[in-house]
Design an enzyme around this catalytic site. Structure first.
Site, PDB file in Angstrom:
ATOM      1  CG  ASP A  99      -2.252   0.594   1.018  1.00  0.00           C
ATOM      2  OD1 ASP A  99      -2.319   1.666   0.397  1.00  0.00           O
ATOM      3  OD2 ASP A  99      -3.244  -0.006   1.476  1.00  0.00           O
ATOM      4  CG  ASP A 201      -4.514   5.691   0.944  1.00  0.00           C
ATOM      5  OD1 ASP A 201      -5.425   4.874   1.099  1.00  0.00           O
ATOM      6  OD2 ASP A 201      -4.419   6.750   1.612  1.00  0.00           O
ATOM      7  CD  GLU A 243      -8.806   4.692  -1.748  1.00  0.00           C
ATOM      8  OE1 GLU A 243      -9.737   4.388  -0.997  1.00  0.00           O
ATOM      9  OE2 GLU A 243      -7.834   5.379  -1.364  1.00  0.00           O
ATOM     10  CG  HIS A 316      -9.070  -1.023   4.465  1.00  0.00           C
ATOM     11  ND1 HIS A 316      -8.948  -0.993   3.087  1.00  0.00           N
ATOM     12  CD2 HIS A 316      -8.566   0.143   4.913  1.00  0.00           C
ATOM     13  CE1 HIS A 316      -8.384   0.145   2.735  1.00  0.00           C
ATOM     14  NE2 HIS A 316      -8.140   0.861   3.829  1.00  0.00           N
ATOM     15  CG  ASP A 317     -11.331   2.432   3.567  1.00  0.00           C
ATOM     16  OD1 ASP A 317     -10.814   2.363   4.696  1.00  0.00           O
ATOM     17  OD2 ASP A 317     -10.735   2.861   2.560  1.00  0.00           O
TER      18      ASP A 317
END
Ligand code: ISL
Ligand code: CA
Length: 544
Positions: A99, A201, A243, A316-317
């Site tokens: 990430d 990210d 993302e 995870h969000d």
């Protein structure tokens, strides 16, 4: 058929390290824990792991606040553990995708410590500073995504710094070339260790131009990404996934088309479609399948000949997909399989979020002190100050909040779901006594077995990878059906997205004898023009 890059035939698996497996009983998942579970992932058949951040961090946002980009957080292990993970995964044919969090650092990063101490430090310009507004307050009304203002004052320099996330996550100033060079050198450090690529990210936030009103979706994003590619991963056999909450079918190819720097984007148009226009994620709307199909169908179309889709409902969000889009009660198993079938057989690369492969569900907290997420807690404070009743906010957080996806991985029916011998940093879901890896894997008709089958199909059938996409019955309110065609082979996918039996009429050219590849309710080899579907029934049929 055309030869595909490895990441088009592979399936990704996301690990949120804090919640995956705790090897040493300190309540927090870690890298040795991940290594101990690699066989589970190899059996599933995945080709790469997207590892949420494991860098050194004060953990204000569970690692999305990085204090040292070149070291591993002691909570998670050591650099040596990381190298072991890469090697052990490689032995099983699995790559490790890191990430990359470069819109912001932690406020504990040495750059920010220097930046906040003096305007004359070279690092001061690595961040985004503005003088106070006319009234001495913040330079703009901008709010943080995590509640409160997006600006925090630092008396030592007499200025405010920008943080689109928490105050512990100051935004980096990508306009500064020295900062960009530091980032690229850091990326080469990890690429040289043999990683399989980067998940980037909130990557569209790096191109911000706040004086011209661009905080997100900024105009400089593509210039920086092109430079990044040239300086780092260009020419290396890795995968890159950016993302972006702002990308649309209109801008996607600028990221991941021939002219774009990246291989894929994580887009959220289908997620945001289900949010309230005013209250956002905290007030979910009833699910609208027609709108959902319209969004996913548009993405299939937009990237049909150039670019490449990422396929996911969970991360995870986000809330657990079986709770959000399926039925996590009576039809949990059938609806979890249905969602997997629909997502994995579209064109693109599927991503499985940890626990999804056994149908893990949302959790139901009743008190705010059970939540851990910085976004939930920050927005709770704002909502309460604005007069929202605590129970209303908690209902929204239980439906759509990020902690749903962050409760510990449920390995067994035992103490703490087999996640830790200690007391986990966030409560284990009480349903682990029934929903766990051991139980699901023991069932030949379990969810894991279904995922394993879908993941294997992608590796063996070119139509799954390369086939064109055509939606069937776009206006049907309960059935998601589509057809993929490639080289004389045709794949038909039919799924009942509802808990009631449904009749569905196929186009005449789709009826006939085929080979059932995967089915939730017993084989369907012959497709009749008039289909009677059981609740949450799904299947895929291959015609040659
Ligand atoms: O749901 C959201 C948008 O309203 C956010 O939680 C969203 O996921 C986030 O803004 C973007 O996510 C990424 O960056 C964040 C981090 O907290 C998330 O975990 C990460 O995926 C800041 O680094
Ligand atoms: Ca641990």
């Amino acid at each position: 058929s055309p030869t595909a890059p490895w990441w088009q035939t592979a399936t990704g698996y996301q690990i949120y390290p804090r919640s995956f497996c705790d090897s040493n009983g300190d309540d927090i998942g870690d890298i040795p824990g991940i290594i101990s579970k690699l066989d589970h992932l190899a059996d599933l058949g995945i080709g790469f792991i997207w590892l949420s951040p494991v860098y050194r961090s004060p953990m204000a946002d569970n690692g999305y606040d990085i204090a040292d980009y070149r070291d591993i957080a002691p909570d998670f292990g050591t650099l040596e553990d990381f190298d072991t993970l890469v090697a052990e995964a490689k032995r099983r044919g699995i790559r490790i995708v890191m990430d990359l969090v470069v819109n912001h650092t932690s406020s504990a990063h040495a750059w920010f410590q220097a930046a906040r101490a003096s305007r004359d430090a070279p690092e001061h310009d690595y961040y985004i500073w503005r003088d106070p507004g006319a009234d001495g307050g913040p330079p703009s009304e901008r709010k943080s995504f995590f509640g409160g203002p997006a600006w925090t004052f630092v008396p030592e320099v007499g200025r405010y710094y920008l943080h689109l996330f928490s105050p512990a996550q100051p935004d980096l100033n990508w306009a500064n070339p020295a900062l960009r060079a530091e980032i690229y050198a850091m990326m080469r450090f990890w690429l040289d260790r043999g990683i399989g690529g980067f998940r980037m990210d909130v990557i569209d936030l790096i191109g911000k131009d706040i004086d011209r009103g661009f905080y997100d979706g900024g105009p400089h994003t593509f210039r920086y990404l092109a430079e990044m590619r040239a300086e780092t991963f260009g020419g290396r056999d890795v995968v890159t996934v950016g993302e972006s909450w702002n990308v649309t079918t209109g801008t996607a190819l600028a990221f991941c088309g021939k002219e774009g720097a990246l291989d894929m984007v994580f887009q959220f148009n289908h997620v945001v479609e289900g949010w309230d226009p005013v209250y956002g994620k905290w007030k979910p709307k009833p699910f609208d399948l027609v709108a959902f199909k319209r969004v996913l169908g548009a993405w299939q179309e937009a990237l049909a000949d150039d670019g490449w889709n990422s396929l996911f409902l969970s991360n995870h969000d986000l809330p657990r997909q079986v709770s959000k889009y399926g039925d996590d009660g009576l039809y949990r198993v059938a609806s979890a399989k249905m969602l997997a079938t629909v997502m994995h057989l579209m064109k693109g690369t599927p991503f499985v979020y940890q626990g999804e492969e056994i149908g893990m569900t949302n959790t139901a907290f009743s008190r705010i002190d059970q939540f851990r997420d910085v976004e939930t807690l920050g927005n709770y404070a704002d909502a309460i100050a604005a007069g929202t009743a605590p129970e209303d906010f908690i209902a929204g957080a239980n439906a759509n909040g990020r902690d749903n996806a962050r409760t510990p991985m449920q390995w067994s029916a035992g103490e703490q779901a087999g996640f830790t011998t200690g007391t986990p940093w966030i409560e284990v879901n009480a349903n682990h006594t029934e929903i766990n890896v051991a139980a699901d894997r023991a069932d030949p008709d379990g969810i894991f077995a279904h995922y394993r089958c879908l993941i294997a199909l992608r590796k063996t059938l070119p139509v799954v990878v390369h086939g064109s996409f055509r939606m069937v019955g776009a206006e049907d309110e309960a059935v998601f059906a589509y057809v993929r065609d490639h080289d004389g082979e045709r794949l038909a996918v039919v799924a009942n997205f509802s808990g009631t039996p449904r009749d569905f009429v196929l186009d005449a050219d789709l009826a006939g004898n085929g080979e059932c590849l995967v089915a939730s309710h017993g084989p369907r080899d012959r497709l009749e023009a008039h289909l009677r579907l059981a609740p949450y029934e799904s299947f895929a049929v291959l015609f040659k």
